[in-house]
Design an enzyme around this catalytic site. Structure first.
Site, PDB file in Angstrom:
ATOM      1  N   ASP A 225     -12.552  -1.877  -7.812  1.00 59.12           N
ATOM      2  CA  ASP A 225     -11.444  -1.192  -7.158  1.00 59.12           C
ATOM      3  C   ASP A 225     -11.242   0.133  -7.894  1.00 59.12           C
ATOM      4  O   ASP A 225     -10.686   0.161  -8.996  1.00 59.12           O
ATOM      5  CB  ASP A 225     -10.188  -2.076  -7.229  1.00 59.12           C
ATOM      6  CG  ASP A 225      -8.950  -1.363  -6.692  1.00 59.12           C
ATOM      7  OD1 ASP A 225      -9.019  -0.156  -6.415  1.00 59.12           O
ATOM      8  OD2 ASP A 225      -7.906  -2.032  -6.563  1.00 59.12           O
TER       9      ASP A 225
ATOM     10  N   LYS B 199      -5.009   9.371  -2.642  1.00 58.42           N
ATOM     11  CA  LYS B 199      -4.677   9.404  -4.064  1.00 58.42           C
ATOM     12  C   LYS B 199      -5.461  10.484  -4.794  1.00 58.42           C
ATOM     13  O   LYS B 199      -5.360  10.621  -6.009  1.00 58.42           O
ATOM     14  CB  LYS B 199      -4.967   8.039  -4.700  1.00 58.42           C
ATOM     15  CG  LYS B 199      -4.023   6.924  -4.229  1.00 58.42           C
ATOM     16  CD  LYS B 199      -4.314   5.651  -4.954  1.00 58.42           C
ATOM     17  CE  LYS B 199      -3.740   4.428  -4.278  1.00 58.42           C
ATOM     18  NZ  LYS B 199      -2.300   4.264  -4.476  1.00 58.42           N
TER      19      LYS B 199
HETATM   20  N1  PMP Z   1      -5.786  -0.753  -5.933  1.00 60.74           N
HETATM   21  C1  PMP Z   1      -5.099  -0.048  -6.838  1.00 60.74           C
HETATM   22  C2  PMP Z   1      -5.441  -0.166  -8.285  1.00 60.74           C
HETATM   23  C3  PMP Z   1      -4.072   0.790  -6.401  1.00 60.74           C
HETATM   24  O1  PMP Z   1      -3.366   1.489  -7.298  1.00 60.74           O
HETATM   25  C4  PMP Z   1      -3.785   0.898  -5.016  1.00 60.74           C
HETATM   26  C5  PMP Z   1      -2.669   1.779  -4.509  1.00 60.74           C
HETATM   27  N2  PMP Z   1      -1.479   1.672  -5.209  1.00 60.74           N
HETATM   28  C6  PMP Z   1      -4.551   0.141  -4.132  1.00 60.74           C
HETATM   29  C7  PMP Z   1      -5.541  -0.665  -4.628  1.00 60.74           C
HETATM   30  C8  PMP Z   1      -4.316   0.192  -2.673  1.00 60.74           C
HETATM   31  O2  PMP Z   1      -4.605   1.460  -2.166  1.00 60.74           O
HETATM   32  P1  PMP Z   1      -4.273   1.797  -0.650  1.00 60.74           P
HETATM   33  O3  PMP Z   1      -2.797   1.568  -0.493  1.00 60.74           O
HETATM   34  O4  PMP Z   1      -4.644   3.223  -0.500  1.00 60.74           O
HETATM   35  O5  PMP Z   1      -5.054   0.857   0.182  1.00 60.74           O
END
Ligand code: PMP
Length: 418
Positions: free
Chosen positions: A205, A231
């Site tokens: 991830d 992000k």
């Molecule tokens: N994994 C991590 C480590 C994250 O910080 C986030 C977002 N906070 C996500 C997954 C999920 O990302 P998204 O909401 O863009 O799907």
């Protein structure tokens, strides 16, 4: 391409982000929530608007100039994404909606096809819910077992526990590159090697990894590496799934429909090669094109410069927060070199939501809550934390404003308690 400059000219970077001139509650905005979503430079905003103004047409379908241009722009963004993480080929880059969808795609496609009763999936106790719940769903469906690598008191993964947790039944090891709560940077290559040693696939991830430093998926030898455009200065609604070609080739499609098929007959269908096999329906091509502009912007800054800047500012934040005394406790590794630009903390006797609210009065925007990591919150023994997170446009002055606002919050709540 020319070499990126040495160091980040943060004042020049700040001028590229129109939102930073906003005033919030009569104070200049201090944005410290980039781990949730980043702000966007004019180059990305303009790329999106320009695409709609000049080049909009559906991709892959038209035999006319505008559609050919649009398809080229979309596929060029795929190539930029592949180069950004050093993938062997752009065919290894699937566009999704976000990190969450990328993880679900792997769970539903690879997971369903390869997990059986009694098999094991290994995640960590510091995962975002996006890297837990899809595995819970698929494990439940297939009768597989989900296990967790524990987290040490200092906020590192307890790698000594991996020996006993990885077994010949382990099919998937899924873990975060960088914790969105503790900031911990995990030793990706080492965990990937251990996963491969047991014959498991490694899913990384990268939601908090790819935006903040150079990533080389081939050097890491990750089987899958996923992240979100929003992000990393790009628009919302675009996720990336990198998968090794050999895996993407053998995986069944996730969603069915237009675009992903080769031929449809009454009695069945054949599908296209990856990546298109996994992109059913009209893709989010306009945002993907603007995501390409975000990748260009970050590449021009230089990802090593981005990493250095965040390490410096995180180090400064750790140092300044320490001056507030025992009343403020920072979670996670003590050394900025072990962290991304994320600092979670607790203020004695003040609920994180109250901290975020009082900081908001000072124009300082931070996040408070469980950060979609409830198992980690249980490990930390708290329902929520306050979290400040940094990116290319943050300065030491932003950290000073955070600390000043925290002092005010401390005085306010201290007075209320007495
Ligand atoms: N994994 C991590 C480590 C994250 O910080 C986030 C977002 N906070 C996500 C997954 C999920 O990302 P998204 O909401 O863009 O799907």
């Amino acid at each position: 391409m020319s070499d990126p400059p040495k160091g980040l000219d943060v004042e020049a970077v700040r001028r590229d982000f129109p939102i930073l001139s906003r005033v919030i509650n009569d104070k200049p905005l201090v944005y410290l929530d980039s781990a949730a979503t980043s702000q966007k430079p004019s180059r990305v905003i303009d790329a999106l608007a320009d695409f709609y103004r000049t080049s909009n047409a559906n991709v892959h379908r038209g035999i006319y100039t505008l559609s050919e241009e649009s398809t080229l722009a979309y596929e060029t963004a795929r190539e930029k994404t592949a180069a950004f993480i050093n993938a062997a080929s752009s065919a290894e880059i699937v566009f999704t909606r976000n990190t969450t969808e990328s993880l679900n795609l792997i769970a539903y496609s690879w997971g369903r096809a390869n997990l059986g009763a009694g098999d094991e999936v290994l995640v960590t106790a510091m995962e975002h819910h996006s890297n837990i719940v899809p595995w819970q769903i698929v494990c439940q469906e297939r009768g597989a077992v989900l296990r967790f690598i524990p987290v040490t008191d200092e906020g590192f993964l307890d790698l000594s526990a991996i020996e006993s947790l990885i077994t010949e039944r382990t099919k998937i090891v899924a873990f975060t590159h960088v914790s969105n709560v503790l900031g911990t940077i995990n030793p990706v290559r080492e965990i990937v090697e251990r996963a491969h040693g047991a014959g498991a696939v490694a899913v990384v991830d990268g939601a908090q990894g790819a935006p903040h430093g150079a990533v080389d998926v081939r050097a890491l030898d990750a089987d899958f590496y996923v992240f979100s455009s929003h992000k990393m200065l790009g628009p919302t609604g675009v996720g990336v799934l990198y998968g090794k070609a050999s895996l993407l080739n053998e995986m069944p499609p996730f969603l069915g429909g237009g675009e992903m098929i080769m031929e449809v007959r009454e009695d069945g269908f054949t599908w296209k090669d990856p990546p298109w096999k996994f992109e059913a329906g009209t893709p989010n091509f306009a945002d993907v094109v603007a995501f390409g502009a975000a990748i260009d912007y970050l590449s021009d800054l230089g990802m090593d410069n981005v990493r250095q800047h965040e390490m410096d500012i995180t180090g400064y934040a750790l140092q300044r927060l320490a001056t507030l005394g025992d009343g403020v406790a920072v979670h996670g590794p003590p050394d900025a070199a072990d962290r991304g630009g994320v600092v979670s903390f607790a203020v004695e006797s003040v609920h994180p939501h109250d901290i975020a609210q009082t900081l908001d009065w000072e124009g300082v925007q931070i996040r408070a809550g469980h950060h979609c990591a409830q198992p980690l919150m249980r490990r930390l023994g708290t329902p929520a934390t306050a979290r400040a997170s940094f990116y290319v446009y943050n300065t030491n002055e932003d950290v000073d404003r955070l600390v000043d606002a925290l002092k005010k919050a401390g005085e306010l709540f201290g007075r209320q308690r007495s």
